[in-house]
Structures are given as structure tokens and as C-alpha cells.
Design a protein around this motif. Structure first.
Motif, PDB file in Angstrom:
ATOM      1  N   ASP A  77      54.109  27.766  52.557  1.00 44.10           N
ATOM      2  CA  ASP A  77      54.368  28.046  53.973  1.00 44.10           C
ATOM      3  C   ASP A  77      54.544  26.751  54.748  1.00 44.10           C
ATOM      4  OD1 ASP A  77      54.173  30.760  53.490  1.00 44.10           O
ATOM      5  OD2 ASP A  77      52.119  30.935  54.250  1.00 44.10           O
ATOM      6  N   ASP A  78      55.582  26.696  55.571  1.00 43.58           N
ATOM      7  CA  ASP A  78      55.885  25.539  56.420  1.00 43.58           C
ATOM      8  C   ASP A  78      55.946  24.239  55.625  1.00 43.58           C
ATOM      9  OD1 ASP A  78      56.481  24.259  58.894  1.00 43.58           O
ATOM     10  OD2 ASP A  78      54.353  23.749  59.166  1.00 43.58           O
ATOM     11  N   ALA A  79      56.308  24.327  54.346  1.00 40.75           N
ATOM     12  CA  ALA A  79      56.393  23.147  53.471  1.00 40.75           C
ATOM     13  C   ALA A  79      55.128  22.303  53.556  1.00 40.75           C
ATOM     14  CB  ALA A  79      57.637  22.314  53.780  1.00 40.75           C
ATOM     15  N   GLY A 104      53.455  21.601  56.018  1.00 33.91           N
ATOM     16  CA  GLY A 104      53.382  20.802  57.240  1.00 33.91           C
ATOM     17  C   GLY A 104      53.766  19.353  57.017  1.00 33.91           C
ATOM     18  N   GLU A 147      56.326  16.004  56.218  1.00 35.96           N
ATOM     19  CA  GLU A 147      57.599  15.481  56.715  1.00 35.96           C
ATOM     20  C   GLU A 147      58.382  14.810  55.589  1.00 35.96           C
ATOM     21  OE1 GLU A 147      57.521  13.174  60.289  1.00 35.96           O
ATOM     22  OE2 GLU A 147      55.836  14.335  61.084  1.00 35.96           O
TER      23      GLU A 147
END
Length: 144
Positions: A97-99, A101, A103
Motif C-alpha cells: 500500500d502506498d509503496a 510511503g 520516495e
């Protein structure tokens, strides 16, 4: 960093791992583009931390690596370096989910990516020659 959990599209494969670092990577090589339909966005797993359950299949895509998918729905799971003495897994960021978080910090095979692909932000890039020189060192056993 804490463990991340993920699953394939149908939920038949579940996995858990500890990220090696707080970062996403992107690979633009031809094999990754054919395998995923785009760039392979991935999270490197800390050695020994990956656990999984479910119907996993893999394909030896080179002399030093294999690529795995869910045998039920076909979801891309991971790239695994198969050289003896190495425990390297790049987990598909889309499973989490959401990689997680994380970057994007690195893009590899930057010089062979399609012209229409572009990721925002500043991050490290490596060319095909730079990446393959690193793999050659792994294959020859000159890198830990």
C-alpha cells in the motif's frame, strides 16, 4: 524501518519484508519493461527478511537472476539475484500500500528508457553500461 506487507492482485500471494533502505528504485531495462509493461518500481528487501505464502512461480531471466509472479493472477512479485552467496530481492512496489510511503531515489538503465517516461524530482541515475558493469562484478565474484 518496520516491516512492510504486501499482496498480489487476487490476494493469493502475501508477503512481508524489511526494506533495505527508505527508498524506491526504478529499472527501465528492456526485460523489466516487458515483464511489467512499464518501468519496474521496486523496494530492495533486507537480506533474509522476505517471507511469503501462496502460489509463486519464477522464470530464470538471466544467468544470475529470476523474476517471480503470482501463479493465480500473474501479478509481478520480485526480481531475485540467484548468484551463490547473495540474498538480494527487489520487491514490486505495487504490492505494498502506498509503496510503503517511500520516495524514488534511483533510476537505472536511464539511457534506454522510452522518451515518454519521466519521473518527477531529483534522484540518482545510472546508465546501462554502469549497471551492467556492476552485475559483471557480481557474476565474477569481485563484489560482496
Amino acid at each position: 524501518m518496520s516491516r512492510l506487507e504486501g499482496k498480489c492482485l487476487c490476494g493469493a500471494v502475501t508477503l512481508s519484508f524489511e526494506p533495505l533502505k527508505d527508498a524506491l528504485g526504478a529499472c527501465h531495462c528492456e526485460m523489466c519493461r516487458r515483464w511489467t509493461g512499464s518501468a519496474f518500481l521496486e523496494i530492495d528487501a533486507k537480506p533474509g527478511s522476505l517471507t511469503h505464502e501462496g502460489p509463486v512461480k519464477s522464470f530464470a531471466s538471466s544467468d544470475w537472476a529470476e523474476r517471480a509472479w503470482c501463479d493465480a493472477c500473474g501479478t509481478t512479485l520480485w526480481y531475485h539475484l540467484t548468484l551463490p552467496g547473495h540474498d538480494y530481492y527487489s520487491i514490486s512496489a505495487g504490492l505494498v500500500d502506498d509503496a510503503g510511503g517511500l520516495e524514488l531515489t534511483t533510476e537505472i538503465y536511464i539511457d534506454v528508457k522510452p522518451a515518454g517516461y519521466a519521473f518527477a524530482g531529483e534522484h540518482e541515475t545510472k546508465t546501462k553500461a554502469e549497471v551492467e558493469a556492476g552485475f559483471a562484478a557480481f557474476v565474477e565474484g569481485t563484489k560482496p
